[in-house]
Design an enzyme around this catalytic site. Structure first.
Site, mmCIF file in Angstrom:
data_model
loop_
_atom_site.group_PDB
_atom_site.id
_atom_site.type_symbol
_atom_site.label_atom_id
_atom_site.label_comp_id
_atom_site.label_asym_id
_atom_site.label_seq_id
_atom_site.Cartn_x
_atom_site.Cartn_y
_atom_site.Cartn_z
ATOM 1 N N HIS A 210 91.771 13.642 -37.956
ATOM 2 C CA HIS A 210 92.896 12.723 -38.165
ATOM 3 C C HIS A 210 94.152 13.453 -38.643
ATOM 4 O O HIS A 210 95.063 12.819 -39.167
ATOM 5 C CB HIS A 210 92.499 11.617 -39.152
ATOM 6 N N ASN B 23 75.712 8.921 -49.167
ATOM 7 C CA ASN B 23 76.702 7.884 -49.502
ATOM 8 C C ASN B 23 76.104 7.046 -50.633
ATOM 9 O O ASN B 23 74.914 6.738 -50.592
ATOM 10 C CB ASN B 23 76.953 7.004 -48.250
ATOM 11 N N CYS C 299 114.065 16.387 -36.766
ATOM 12 C CA CYS C 299 113.670 17.592 -36.024
ATOM 13 C C CYS C 299 114.943 18.212 -35.422
ATOM 14 O O CYS C 299 115.963 17.528 -35.283
ATOM 15 C CB CYS C 299 112.724 17.148 -34.916
ATOM 16 N N GLN D 137 87.407 13.412 -41.223
ATOM 17 C CA GLN D 137 88.440 12.401 -40.969
ATOM 18 C C GLN D 137 89.520 12.482 -42.051
ATOM 19 O O GLN D 137 90.517 11.773 -41.994
ATOM 20 C CB GLN D 137 87.821 10.996 -41.007
#
Ligand code: OAD
Length: 255
Positions: free
Chosen positions: A128, A221, A156, A110
């Site tokens: 992500h 963790n 752009c 992520q």
């Protein structure tokens, strides 16, 4: 750190290593906790939480960008500059080295900070996105901002503003990425869940999918999370300590 805690962590790492030694297909999923020991603050840890002085809906949503594109651009530019100073640590490197240890390996991160790639990971999906890539706001054209432009944000070629190529709240993840992720989760023998609070979907659902497919779930963790009750083993330790120790046990058992 007490020796009791050390023994406990060591025994749990050994149990996880045993499963990994017998595994052909392994998936690892990572979150901000993996990069914390590289100096990048996580999203939800006090006191340095990234969103502390901001509202996520102002910075990481399409409506927030529409309201104030310059503010969002500058916030990401600051984050990008901070992340550019960071280096992968031994935990990132251990995950990269795991690629070669299994018939099939896939890392689903992520994180948008590029540290897994810098550590050498190639079997990697950045769910992500990546803060060092850009696309345009209106049409998703991939683009690189020109150094000289005075525009904030730069534009752009099609005229639309540029934005970081990251997934904002309310945006879908890339469908191809998700298909590959689910296929790997459905087929894996072991799922490693490292440094994620397990609160943000779809990644938060990965442990249940892997379990339903019969895989062992190993969580690393320093704090329990909503994933912990689903984990077959919970290694309560930081990624920088636990991942190299785990890889070392996997390799030691194979020789
Ligand atoms: P969080 O900030 O929600 O969670 C970080 C996790 O890392 C927590 O569970 C910590 O206990 C753990 N942690 C702290 N130090 C650690 C260490 N040294 N080693 C291992 N783990 C450690 O970050 P994420 O779960 O990544 O999404 O957050 C998920 C998503 O929420 C992010 O990708 C971002 C955010 O909103 C988007 O931007 C779309």
């Amino acid at each position: 750190m007490t020796s009791g805690r050390t023994d406990d962590v060591g025994a749990r790492i050994e149990r996880a290593a045993e499963w990994l030694r017998g595994a052909a297909r392994v998936v690892a999923t990572t979150g901000a906790g993996v990069s914390k020991e590289s100096g990048i603050p996580t999203f939800r840890d006090a006191p340095s939480a990234l969103w502390d002085n901001y509202r996520p809906e102002d910075l990481a949503t399409r409506s927030g960008f529409r309201r104030d594109p310059a503010r969002v651009w500058r916030w990401y530019a600051e984050r990008r500059a901070m992340i550019a100073e960071a280096h992968p640590h031994e935990g990132h490197v251990a995950l990269a080295r795991m690629e070669a240890r299994f018939e099939d390996f896939l890392l689903l991160t992520q994180n948008i900070d590029d540290l897994h790639r810098l550590a050498g990971s190639t079997k990697l999906i950045e769910l992500h996105g990546n803060i060092f890539r850009y696309k345009c706001f209106d049409r998703d054209h991939p683009a690189t901002p020109s150094e000289e432009t005075p525009d904030v944000p730069p534009r752009c070629a099609c005229g639309s503003y540029l934005r970081p190529d990251v997934v904002w709240f309310g945006e879908p993840l890339d469908a191809g990425h998700l298909r590959r992720a689910y296929a790997a989760l459905d087929a894996c023998d072991v799922l490693l869940v490292v440094g994620t609070s397990g609160l943000v979907y779809p990644a938060a659902g990965f442990p249940e999918i892997a379990r339903a497919a019969g895989a062992r779930v190993v969580e690393i963790n320093p704090e329990p999370t909503p994933v912990t009750p689903l984990a077959d083993v919970f290694v309560r330790a930081g990624a920088r300590e636990a991942l190299p120790a785990l890889l070392q046990r996997v390799e030691a058992g194979r020789t």
